[in-house]
Structures are given as C-alpha cells and as structure tokens.
Design an enzyme around this catalytic site. Structure first.
Site, PDB file in Angstrom:
ATOM      1  N   TYR A  51       0.970  -1.135  -0.329  1.00 48.54           N
ATOM      2  CA  TYR A  51      -0.120   0.397   0.279  1.00 48.54           C
ATOM      3  C   TYR A  51       1.464   0.333   0.012  1.00 48.54           C
ATOM      4  O   TYR A  51       1.532   1.575   0.524  1.00 48.54           O
ATOM      5  CB  TYR A  51      -1.079  -0.763   0.801  1.00 48.54           C
ATOM      6  N   HIS A  81       0.528  16.316  -0.020  1.00 46.58           N
ATOM      7  CA  HIS A  81       0.770  16.316   1.072  1.00 46.58           C
ATOM      8  C   HIS A  81       1.113  17.556   1.844  1.00 46.58           C
ATOM      9  O   HIS A  81       1.618  17.919   2.976  1.00 46.58           O
ATOM     10  CB  HIS A  81       1.118  15.474   2.110  1.00 46.58           C
TER      11      HIS A  81
END
Length: 89
Positions: A51, A81
């Site tokens: 992931y 981010h």
C-alpha cells in the site's frame, strides 16, 4: 540551526523552523533512513504489492502502479501533503 532528532524534536524546535531557522536531520538517524530505503527497494524489486509504495491509495489500493511510474507516485504523495504559508523553506 535546528537538528531534527527522531522522538526528541520539541514544539519550540518546530516553531523555530516555522520562523525560518535552518534545519538538518540528526546524523544518527541516517542508518534508519538507509534501512527504510533498502526495504522499499526490496519491495519494488520483488513487485510485491504494498500500500502506497506501488499501489494507489484508498479506493485505489488494489491498483498496481508500474515501476516506471513509482517516482511520479512518490513525488505526488509529497506534493499532495505539502501545505503552508509564508516564504518557502
């Protein structure tokens, strides 16, 4: 100059960084960073789905990202981010 030491960086340190202090990573953290990089390299070499390393995120977690696109994926993670105000560090 603020030295970022894993587990020991204070709120005052982060405030100093926000106010423009120079930043460096504690050299003692380098072995852990290098170990993490080796782990990611091994994952990519095996092609095992992990992931966020070579898959999408959230609903796209089952979507495999090809080796040719991994650099772009990781760059986009950082950019997605990144947020802030004021002058760039």
């Amino acid at each position: 100059m603020i030295t970022l030491t894993p587990g020991r960086t204070t709120l005052a340190d982060w405030r100093a960084v926000a106010d423009g202090a120079g930043v460096r990573l504690d050299p003692a953290a380098l072995p852990a960073v290098e170990a993490g990089a080796r782990t990611v390299d091994a994952i990519v070499a095996r092609g095992a789905p992990v992931y966020g390393i070579n898959t999408g995120f959230g609903k796209l977690a089952s979507v495999h990202i090809g080796a040719e696109d991994l650099v772009m994926l990781q760059r986009n993670i950082v950019l997605s981010h990144a947020a802030g105000v004021g002058e760039p560090m």
